[in-house]
Design an enzyme around this catalytic site. Sequence first.
Site, PDB file in Angstrom:
ATOM      1  N   GLU A 192       6.780 -17.324  20.953  1.00 14.46           N
ATOM      2  CA  GLU A 192       6.287 -17.138  19.579  1.00 14.46           C
ATOM      3  C   GLU A 192       7.500 -16.979  18.662  1.00 14.46           C
ATOM      4  O   GLU A 192       8.624 -17.280  19.043  1.00 14.46           O
ATOM      5  CB  GLU A 192       5.340 -15.929  19.505  1.00 14.46           C
ATOM      6  CG  GLU A 192       5.912 -14.634  20.049  1.00 14.46           C
ATOM      7  CD  GLU A 192       4.923 -13.476  19.993  1.00 14.46           C
ATOM      8  OE1 GLU A 192       3.822 -13.636  19.442  1.00 14.46           O
ATOM      9  OE2 GLU A 192       5.271 -12.393  20.496  1.00 14.46           O
ATOM     10  N   ASP A 202       9.773  -7.467  13.147  1.00 15.79           N
ATOM     11  CA  ASP A 202       9.870  -8.899  12.813  1.00 15.79           C
ATOM     12  C   ASP A 202      10.726  -9.168  11.571  1.00 15.79           C
ATOM     13  O   ASP A 202      10.267  -9.829  10.606  1.00 15.79           O
ATOM     14  CB  ASP A 202       8.456  -9.463  12.545  1.00 15.79           C
ATOM     15  CG  ASP A 202       7.450  -9.125  13.640  1.00 15.79           C
ATOM     16  OD1 ASP A 202       7.858  -9.075  14.811  1.00 15.79           O
ATOM     17  OD2 ASP A 202       6.260  -8.920  13.313  1.00 15.79           O
TER      18      ASP A 202
HETATM   19  O1  FUB Z   1       4.429  -8.234  14.784  1.00 15.36           O
HETATM   20  C1  FUB Z   1       3.331  -8.844  15.396  1.00 15.36           C
HETATM   21  C2  FUB Z   1       3.779  -9.886  16.340  1.00 15.36           C
HETATM   22  O2  FUB Z   1       4.560  -9.298  17.362  1.00 15.36           O
HETATM   23  C3  FUB Z   1       4.687 -10.914  15.733  1.00 15.36           C
HETATM   24  O3  FUB Z   1       4.047 -11.813  14.943  1.00 15.36           O
HETATM   25  C4  FUB Z   1       5.298 -11.426  16.968  1.00 15.36           C
HETATM   26  O4  FUB Z   1       6.381 -12.267  16.765  1.00 15.36           O
HETATM   27  C5  FUB Z   1       5.634 -10.144  17.674  1.00 15.36           C
HETATM   28  O5  FUB Z   1       6.799  -9.563  17.212  1.00 15.36           O
END
Ligand code: FUB
Length: 439
Positions: free
Chosen positions: A200, A35
């Site tokens: 997301e 991320d």
């Molecule tokens: O890294 C945990 C979660 O996985 C992140 O918050 C999402 O965007 C995905 O990458």
Amino acid sequence: MKNCKLYLVALGFGGLFLNNTFATNPFITDQFTADPTARVFEGRVYVYPSHDIPASPGRGRTNWFVMEDYHVFSSENLTDWTDHGVILNQTNVPWLGRTSFDMWAPDCVYKNGKYFFYFPVGGRIGVAVADKPYGPFKPEEKPLAGAGGIDPGVLMDKDGTAYIFWARGRISVAKLKENMLELDGPPLVITNLPFTGLIEGPFPFERNGIYYLTYPHVQNKIERLEYATSTNPIGPYKPAGVILDEAASGCWTVHQSIVEYKGQWYLFYHDKDLSPQFDKNRAIRADKLFFNEDGTIQKVNPTLRGVGIVDAKSKIQIDRYSAISKEGVTVSFLDATNTFAGWKIALDGKNTWVQFDQVEFGQSGLKSVNVGSASSTGGLIEIRLDKADGPLVARVEIGKDAEWKVIEAKLQSVPTGTHNLFVIQNENNQVDLDWIRFE
Ligand code: FUB
């Protein structure tokens, strides 16, 4: 062979075969990272990723993401990365009151002399504030009221107004007050994005009056990166295309940031290079990103080569290649039980080759090349410039020895400036190569 000296070096000596160059993908190789939010502060690129760790008894849930802290990394040249260390741990968050190991995707922005680090943990979004991009960050006493979810992404608009986006099934946005610590009104759900498949990881940015909202979306089986555009920071946004296809590796998540640095745009994202069997231990990458005239984004080509220019005098990790011959080349871990040690590349058969772009020789004065290699059959490699039949730089005879050695050969011509390297195996044998370094 004339002009060829051989040095025998025991395997494991002084970290000899550790991958210590960061110009390639993934660019952080001594820990798992995911991320990545890249920001330009004080003339450097700062990357704020999340930090995956393997679960262990009492620390997180097996087979799931385990994240207890954040590091920040920075670079001036996208080759040499500094790890500024841990900037926040879950135990330092006053309002959390427990260990939840879910410090997911963060962001950091600058306003009025302060750096504001937004992080999701325990289903809420926290803010920590610092005077410098690398901290020390002091977390606020309370989470951001009115914002519940994950993956905060902040847009600093041209007029100085800040908008915070986050995800919880859908993407929401709210204006931040001048203090950056409170929402300035109720959040809005961004409508008009794809209605099926998880969305997301919102990362917003503005370029030439177009507002871009980028996000991972499961259109098929795993996430890919898509984007929507608007003429207004809070929308309405219109889906505009795919930035990065689903990872060939099958990594279920992807997460992005897009930044302009020294006139070039880059996509920062992650894959699972250092953990092929478990996609919750990820590794961050960067590749160049280009816009079309009309402001639409061209699909990014994910590479192993990455974006940093590599100094000829550093260990050039040719296993992070730009291109390889159609047959006879394999890349594997040096040590499958310790993937942080990096990779090796095998050239098996006559005329197999690997191309590695953007090696900087400077004004040169270089005299020899060292090759970390092993071969139970022996072999002969040629190092050439810019084309498989380009100017010959060196011939290196690799003796029959399955143990890793460093072999030195004199240069036959001395390059200057920046060049693409070609390494060609000239015999019908197999040669394993770890790195190449000019001296
Ligand atoms: O890294 C945990 C979660 O996985 C992140 O918050 C999402 O965007 C995905 O990458």
